[in-house]
Design a protein around this motif. Structure first.
Motif, PDB file in Angstrom:
ATOM      1  N   PRO A 106       0.834  -1.209   0.000  1.00 24.41           N
ATOM      2  CA  PRO A 106       0.000   0.000   0.000  1.00 24.41           C
ATOM      3  C   PRO A 106       0.870   1.262   0.000  1.00 24.41           C
ATOM      4  O   PRO A 106       1.966   1.266   0.562  1.00 24.41           O
ATOM      5  N   VAL A 107       0.380   2.307  -0.660  1.00 22.50           N
ATOM      6  CA  VAL A 107       1.102   3.581  -0.746  1.00 22.50           C
ATOM      7  C   VAL A 107       0.254   4.638  -0.058  1.00 22.50           C
ATOM      8  O   VAL A 107      -0.906   4.870  -0.433  1.00 22.50           O
ATOM      9  N   THR A 108       0.817   5.292   0.941  1.00 24.80           N
ATOM     10  CA  THR A 108       0.109   6.325   1.691  1.00 24.80           C
ATOM     11  C   THR A 108       0.546   7.700   1.208  1.00 24.80           C
ATOM     12  O   THR A 108       1.489   7.856   0.411  1.00 24.80           O
ATOM     13  N   ALA A 109      -0.145   8.754   1.698  1.00 22.83           N
ATOM     14  CA  ALA A 109       0.202  10.130   1.338  1.00 22.83           C
ATOM     15  C   ALA A 109       1.603  10.469   1.787  1.00 22.83           C
ATOM     16  O   ALA A 109       2.353  11.184   1.103  1.00 22.83           O
ATOM     17  N   GLU A 110       2.007   9.910   2.921  1.00 20.43           N
ATOM     18  CA  GLU A 110       3.361  10.166   3.404  1.00 20.43           C
ATOM     19  C   GLU A 110       4.392   9.527   2.505  1.00 20.43           C
ATOM     20  O   GLU A 110       5.472  10.088   2.277  1.00 20.43           O
ATOM     21  N   ASP A 111       4.066   8.330   1.972  1.00 18.53           N
ATOM     22  CA  ASP A 111       4.974   7.681   1.029  1.00 18.53           C
ATOM     23  C   ASP A 111       5.128   8.521  -0.235  1.00 18.53           C
ATOM     24  O   ASP A 111       6.237   8.642  -0.793  1.00 18.53           O
ATOM     25  N   ARG A 112       4.029   9.164  -0.726  1.00 26.15           N
ATOM     26  CA  ARG A 112       4.098  10.004  -1.928  1.00 26.15           C
ATOM     27  C   ARG A 112       4.943  11.247  -1.652  1.00 26.15           C
ATOM     28  O   ARG A 112       5.706  11.715  -2.513  1.00 26.15           O
ATOM     29  N   ARG A 113       4.818  11.755  -0.409  1.00 23.13           N
ATOM     30  CA  ARG A 113       5.640  12.924  -0.072  1.00 23.13           C
ATOM     31  C   ARG A 113       7.110  12.569  -0.067  1.00 23.13           C
ATOM     32  O   ARG A 113       7.949  13.338  -0.546  1.00 23.13           O
ATOM     33  N   ILE A 114       7.431  11.376   0.437  1.00 20.47           N
ATOM     34  CA  ILE A 114       8.826  10.924   0.453  1.00 20.47           C
ATOM     35  C   ILE A 114       9.332  10.741  -0.966  1.00 20.47           C
ATOM     36  O   ILE A 114      10.496  11.052  -1.296  1.00 20.47           O
ATOM     37  N   ALA A 115       8.448  10.246  -1.869  1.00 22.83           N
ATOM     38  CA  ALA A 115       8.876  10.021  -3.258  1.00 22.83           C
ATOM     39  C   ALA A 115       9.260  11.322  -3.939  1.00 22.83           C
ATOM     40  O   ALA A 115      10.132  11.370  -4.825  1.00 22.83           O
TER      41      ALA A 115
END
Length: 466
Positions: A106-115
């Protein structure tokens, strides 16, 4: 019988339950500590391995400019960040999945921010993430300059499954050990109480039949074995005491018949005392007085004999020569004869003073009775061991009377036995029997010998066999 069986069964049950309880407590404690230590080690090891994978990935992206394609599953070298039980998923600059993991993460909003982060190696971790039916720990590491990110996940559910299986096996092992300990405790209790059952059966037989001469078949050198042997010795002594009492009653009854019959005859004559001449009256009264005195002496000696068989008088450290001196003083006053005491060696011993005084007095009175009119002093010789040494103490009374016939020496200490030449003299035949009882009670034995030059040597030993 039911109570005895219930009691022994309860004892066996107590043994078995106690044994099982101790085994269960120890096993549960050891099992719990072992499981807890193993679980901690496994979890710490898994966390350390995951932390090393994340750290290696951060170092890699910080030192090298890398793009999502470098971590594609189609690129060679991808196994650097894909160790065993590790899943990798690659995200693009906008957080979209470029290379899906297996399974997909799963990809969370925090993961997208890190990307989209400009800093390479920046990471965020997610604990206990459910993916399908499994639980993962996920770390998202930025590639820097908004180039995307790499997600690394490690499965922890299989570790927990392993620990749960270990827990189940530990519980089964504990149950098996408790059951085995209970069975072993029951067998051990049955083995231990088997001899107690024999002992209880013997005690019940004695209580039911009143027979004291039974044998107690209990062996072993432990407490139960010693208890059985003590019980056997106790029964033996009780049986001997019962036999002694029976013989004493029989012998006393036999001896009491003669004076009682004579008394009864003389009492019947008292009814016609007015018809008797004065000389016959005097003779009848004198005869009654003599028979009453003999009957009194007989009863007193029976009491003394019974007391001599009793161990109620406490032993104390004393000098037997001092006891002989006291007896000599009393004998001089009673008989008017000269009585001398000779003591040699250490004559001190642990003994019962009243019993020893009674025994020595009987010997002196016996010597004075058979040596009537004698002029030679009666001697009391007390011979002990050398100073500072343990040994037998010998007490002898020597007289110059008619002596003892050879055929009477062996029976001289029997109850109520009187030699042929002594039956005309007063006495009951119990005096020397009392001497024997006192000697045996003090670990010794009586003896009688003919004295060289005439007379007799009669006495006993203390502390050994004479």
């Amino acid at each position: 019988m039911t109570l005895r069986r219930a009691g022994l069964a309860s004892l066996r049950t107590t043994f078995a339950v106690s044994f099982a309880a101790v085994a269960a407590g120890v096993t549960v404690l050891v099992g719990f500590l072992s499981y807890d230590a193993a679980a901690r080690l496994v979890r710490v090891d898994q966390q350390s391995a995951f932390a090393e994978v994340v750290q290696d990935l951060q170092d890699e992206v910080r030192h090298n400019t890398m793009t999502p394609q470098d971590f594609s599953s189609s690129e060679p070298g991808h196994d650097i960040v894909r160790p065993s039980r590790t899943d990798v998923q690659v995200l693009g600059a906008a957080g979209e999945v470029v290379d899906k993991g297996s399974p997909g993460l799963p990809v969370t909003a925090e993961d997208r921010r890190i990307a989209g982060s400009p800093v390479a190696g920046l990471a965020v971790q997610h604990k206990d993430v459910e993916v399908g039916q499994d639980v993962y720990r996920i770390a998202t590491v930025a590639l820097g300059d908004g180039r995307g990110a790499v997600q690394v996940a490690q499965e922890f559910s299989d570790t927990e499954d392993l620990l749960r299986e270990l827990q189940q096996r530990t519980v089964l092992l504990v149950v098996a050990v408790v059951v085995a300990a209970g069975l072993f405790g029951w067998w051990l209790a049955r083995r231990i109480t088997r001899r107690l059952r024999i002992l209880a059966s013997a005690a019940e037989d004695v209580a039911r039949t009143r027979r004291l001469g039974i044998q107690v078949p209990v062996t072993g050198s432990d407490e139960v074995g010693r208890l059985g042997r003590s019980f056997d010795r106790m029964l033996g002594r009780l049986a001997q005491s019962e036999e002694d009492q029976r013989r004493l009653v029989q012998d006393a009854g036999h001896e009491l018949r003669t004076p009682l019959t004579s008394l009864r005859t003389n009492i019947s004559l008292l009814r016609r005392i007015d018809e008797l001449p004065p000389a016959t009256r005097e003779e009848l009264v004198a005869d009654l007085a003599l028979e009453a005195r003999e009957l009194t002496d007989l009863v007193n000696e029976l009491v003394d004999l019974a007391a001599g068989q009793s161990d109620t008088e406490p032993k104390q450290r004393l000098d037997i020569a001092d006891i002989a001196d006291e007896v000599a003083v009393v004998a001089r006053r009673r008989t008017g004869r000269e009585v001398v005491v000779r003591a040699v060696g250490d004559t001190s011993a642990d003994a019962r003073p009243a019993a020893l005084q009674r025994a020595i007095s009987n010997l002196v009175e016996n010597a004075a009775k058979f040596d009537r009119g004698g002029t030679v002093p009666i001697e009391i010789a007390v011979t002990g061991a050398e100073r500072g040494r343990q040994g037998v103490i010998r007490v002898e009374v020597l007289d110059r009377g008619p002596g003892v016939a050879e055929g009477d020496l062996l029976r001289l200490f029997d109850r109520f036995y009187r030699a042929a030449d002594a039956r005309s003299l007063p006495g009951s035949g119990l005096g020397l029997s009392i001497v024997r009882e006192v000697a045996i009670a003090h670990g010794g034995a009586p003896f009688a010998n003919r004295r060289e030059g005439g007379g007799a040597v009669i006495g006993f030993t203390v502390g050994g066999r004479g």
